[in-house]
Write a protein that holds these residues in place. Structure first.
Motif, PDB file in Angstrom:
ATOM      1  N   ILE A 127     100.269  65.932  25.877  1.00  0.00           N
ATOM      2  CA  ILE A 127      99.567  65.793  24.594  1.00  0.00           C
ATOM      3  C   ILE A 127      99.185  67.147  24.000  1.00  0.00           C
ATOM      4  N   LEU A 128      99.677  68.228  24.589  1.00  0.00           N
ATOM      5  CA  LEU A 128      99.330  69.563  24.106  1.00  0.00           C
ATOM      6  C   LEU A 128      99.837  69.760  22.680  1.00  0.00           C
ATOM      7  N   THR A 129      98.922  70.131  21.779  1.00  0.00           N
ATOM      8  CA  THR A 129      99.283  70.289  20.372  1.00  0.00           C
ATOM      9  C   THR A 129      99.172  71.725  19.873  1.00  0.00           C
ATOM     10  N   SER A 130      98.381  72.567  20.564  1.00  0.00           N
ATOM     11  CA  SER A 130      98.105  73.888  20.004  1.00  0.00           C
ATOM     12  C   SER A 130      97.930  74.939  21.094  1.00  0.00           C
ATOM     13  N   VAL A 131      98.488  76.122  20.836  1.00  0.00           N
ATOM     14  CA  VAL A 131      98.318  77.292  21.702  1.00  0.00           C
ATOM     15  C   VAL A 131      97.785  78.425  20.835  1.00  0.00           C
ATOM     16  N   GLY A 132      96.733  79.078  21.287  1.00  0.00           N
ATOM     17  CA  GLY A 132      96.140  80.157  20.511  1.00  0.00           C
ATOM     18  C   GLY A 132      96.990  81.418  20.515  1.00  0.00           C
ATOM     19  N   PRO A 133      96.819  82.278  19.524  1.00  0.00           N
ATOM     20  CA  PRO A 133      97.610  83.517  19.454  1.00  0.00           C
ATOM     21  C   PRO A 133      97.330  84.485  20.598  1.00  0.00           C
ATOM     22  N   GLU A 134      96.170  84.343  21.262  1.00  0.00           N
ATOM     23  CA  GLU A 134      95.814  85.241  22.363  1.00  0.00           C
ATOM     24  C   GLU A 134      95.829  84.538  23.721  1.00  0.00           C
ATOM     25  N   ASN A 152     103.510  68.128  22.405  1.00  0.00           N
ATOM     26  CA  ASN A 152     103.336  67.751  21.001  1.00  0.00           C
ATOM     27  C   ASN A 152     102.980  68.987  20.181  1.00  0.00           C
ATOM     28  N   LEU A 153     103.587  70.117  20.562  1.00  0.00           N
ATOM     29  CA  LEU A 153     103.241  71.395  19.950  1.00  0.00           C
ATOM     30  C   LEU A 153     103.834  71.532  18.550  1.00  0.00           C
ATOM     31  N   SER A 154     102.949  71.561  17.591  1.00  0.00           N
ATOM     32  CA  SER A 154     103.365  71.883  16.224  1.00  0.00           C
ATOM     33  C   SER A 154     102.768  73.212  15.789  1.00  0.00           C
ATOM     34  N   ASN A 155     101.836  73.717  16.586  1.00  0.00           N
ATOM     35  CA  ASN A 155     101.165  74.978  16.267  1.00  0.00           C
ATOM     36  C   ASN A 155     101.341  75.939  17.441  1.00  0.00           C
ATOM     37  N   PHE A 156     102.289  76.845  17.296  1.00  0.00           N
ATOM     38  CA  PHE A 156     102.535  77.850  18.334  1.00  0.00           C
ATOM     39  C   PHE A 156     102.599  79.225  17.674  1.00  0.00           C
ATOM     40  N   PRO A 157     101.974  80.237  18.281  1.00  0.00           N
ATOM     41  CA  PRO A 157     101.929  81.578  17.668  1.00  0.00           C
ATOM     42  C   PRO A 157     103.226  82.366  17.890  1.00  0.00           C
ATOM     43  N   PHE A 158     104.278  81.959  17.209  1.00  0.00           N
ATOM     44  CA  PHE A 158     105.576  82.616  17.393  1.00  0.00           C
ATOM     45  C   PHE A 158     105.512  84.111  17.098  1.00  0.00           C
ATOM     46  N   GLN A 159     104.646  84.493  16.170  1.00  0.00           N
ATOM     47  CA  GLN A 159     104.574  85.902  15.780  1.00  0.00           C
ATOM     48  C   GLN A 159     104.109  86.796  16.921  1.00  0.00           C
ATOM     49  N   SER A 160     103.442  86.220  17.911  1.00  0.00           N
ATOM     50  CA  SER A 160     102.933  87.037  19.022  1.00  0.00           C
ATOM     51  C   SER A 160     103.999  87.350  20.064  1.00  0.00           C
ATOM     52  N   LEU A 161     105.139  86.689  20.013  1.00  0.00           N
ATOM     53  CA  LEU A 161     106.155  86.863  21.055  1.00  0.00           C
ATOM     54  C   LEU A 161     106.685  88.291  21.124  1.00  0.00           C
ATOM     55  N   SER A 162     106.608  89.009  20.033  1.00  0.00           N
ATOM     56  CA  SER A 162     107.097  90.394  20.031  1.00  0.00           C
ATOM     57  C   SER A 162     106.281  91.290  20.953  1.00  0.00           C
ATOM     58  N   GLN A 163     105.086  90.856  21.321  1.00  0.00           N
ATOM     59  CA  GLN A 163     104.218  91.684  22.157  1.00  0.00           C
ATOM     60  C   GLN A 163     104.438  91.468  23.652  1.00  0.00           C
ATOM     61  N   TYR A 164     105.258  90.483  23.989  1.00  0.00           N
ATOM     62  CA  TYR A 164     105.525  90.198  25.403  1.00  0.00           C
ATOM     63  C   TYR A 164     106.747  91.006  25.834  1.00  0.00           C
ATOM     64  N   THR A 165     106.484  92.124  26.449  1.00  0.00           N
ATOM     65  CA  THR A 165     107.533  93.120  26.665  1.00  0.00           C
ATOM     66  C   THR A 165     108.514  92.766  27.778  1.00  0.00           C
ATOM     67  N   GLU A 166     108.203  91.754  28.600  1.00  0.00           N
ATOM     68  CA  GLU A 166     109.099  91.349  29.684  1.00  0.00           C
ATOM     69  C   GLU A 166     109.679  89.953  29.472  1.00  0.00           C
ATOM     70  N   LEU A 167     109.297  89.284  28.409  1.00  0.00           N
ATOM     71  CA  LEU A 167     109.685  87.889  28.208  1.00  0.00           C
ATOM     72  C   LEU A 167     111.174  87.777  27.877  1.00  0.00           C
ATOM     73  N   THR A 168     111.902  87.033  28.717  1.00  0.00           N
ATOM     74  CA  THR A 168     113.336  86.835  28.489  1.00  0.00           C
ATOM     75  C   THR A 168     113.687  85.386  28.168  1.00  0.00           C
ATOM     76  N   ASP A 169     112.899  84.422  28.673  1.00  0.00           N
ATOM     77  CA  ASP A 169     113.204  83.005  28.483  1.00  0.00           C
ATOM     78  C   ASP A 169     112.031  82.305  27.801  1.00  0.00           C
ATOM     79  N   PHE A 170     112.334  81.606  26.711  1.00  0.00           N
ATOM     80  CA  PHE A 170     111.297  80.894  25.956  1.00  0.00           C
ATOM     81  C   PHE A 170     111.819  79.502  25.625  1.00  0.00           C
TER      82      PHE A 170
END
Length: 228
Positions: A127-134, A152-170
């Motif tokens: 039922i998760l709908t929202s993840v905060g930018p931080e 049930n995520l309709s609110n995800f901070p996509f703009q913050s992904l650029s700050q994850y310097t090791e993230l390869t899989d999303f």
């Protein structure tokens, strides 16, 4: 063999024993004093009572911690777990149940970091709908894999992904993302937005992903055009 020769041989053996290479001696000492049980007895996991219903596992071979929060009951309980006394805040993996979680706030994980995050549901959808930018920002230097499918995520901070310097899989497969997100990341290689609800992928939407190898929008059957 003369007595003199015999004494000479004995002296050579004694000298050789005294001058073994230091790494050989160290290895022998390690074998005498270290064992899997000694690692387990010194596990850096928090006290079980402090983080219940989450469960910490210490992998002594890899010297890493995992935490299983599949049985979490609500947002406040999750907050309390990660603001308890946690001696080592650096976890390899978080498994998080989303049957009872609607939001992940910016401060819910405190100073704890992760390398891999998986969300799960005992049913088909959480039922998760929202993840905060931080929410995961403390993990910006460590997070490699972020898997949050079937929520049930309709609110995800996509703009913050650029700050994850090791993230390869999303992976955000089967979430009601209605507008195609503009994502920028130097290191993302795999993105799964399959079964989303957007119907347009803007022209140039993937330009900010120079190392992207696979982009999955399977089952997003409503996609029909590109917009400028």
């Amino acid at each position: 063999m003369s007595i003199l020769h015999f004494v000479y041989v004995i002296l050579l053996v004694l000298v050789a024993a005294c001058f073994q290479p230091s790494h050989v001696l160290a290895a022998a000492q390690f074998e005498d004093t270290a064992s899997p049980s000694s690692y387990l007895n010194n596990s850096p996991c928090p006290n079980a009572e402090d983080i219940a219903p989450c469960v910490c596992t210490y992998w002594d071979v890899y010297h890493s911690l995992d935490i299983d929060c599949m049985s979490i009951e609500d947002e406040q309980q999750l907050y309390d777990v990660f603001h308890a006394n946690i001696p080592d805040p650096n976890f390899r993996r978080l498994d998080l149940g989303t049957d009872n979680l609607k939001t992940l706030t910016d401060t819910v994980f405190g100073d704890v970091t992760f390398e891999t995050v998986w969300t799960h549901s005992t049913g088909f959808y959480g039922i998760l709908t929202s993840v905060g930018p931080e929410t995961f920002m403390k993990s910006a230097p460590t997070l490699r894999e972020l898997y949050m499918p079937y929520n049930n995520l309709s609110n995800f901070p996509f703009q913050s992904l650029s700050q994850y310097t090791e993230l390869t899989d999303f992976v955000l497969h089967d979430n009601p993302v209605s507008n195609f997100p503009i994502i920028q990341s130097e290191n993302l290689r795999y993105i799964d937005l399959g079964a989303a609800t957007f119907d347009i992928i803007p022209t140039g939407a993937l330009d900010g992903l120079p190392n992207l190898e696979e982009f999955d929008v399977s089952s997003t059957t409503s996609i029909h055009s590109m917009a400028a």
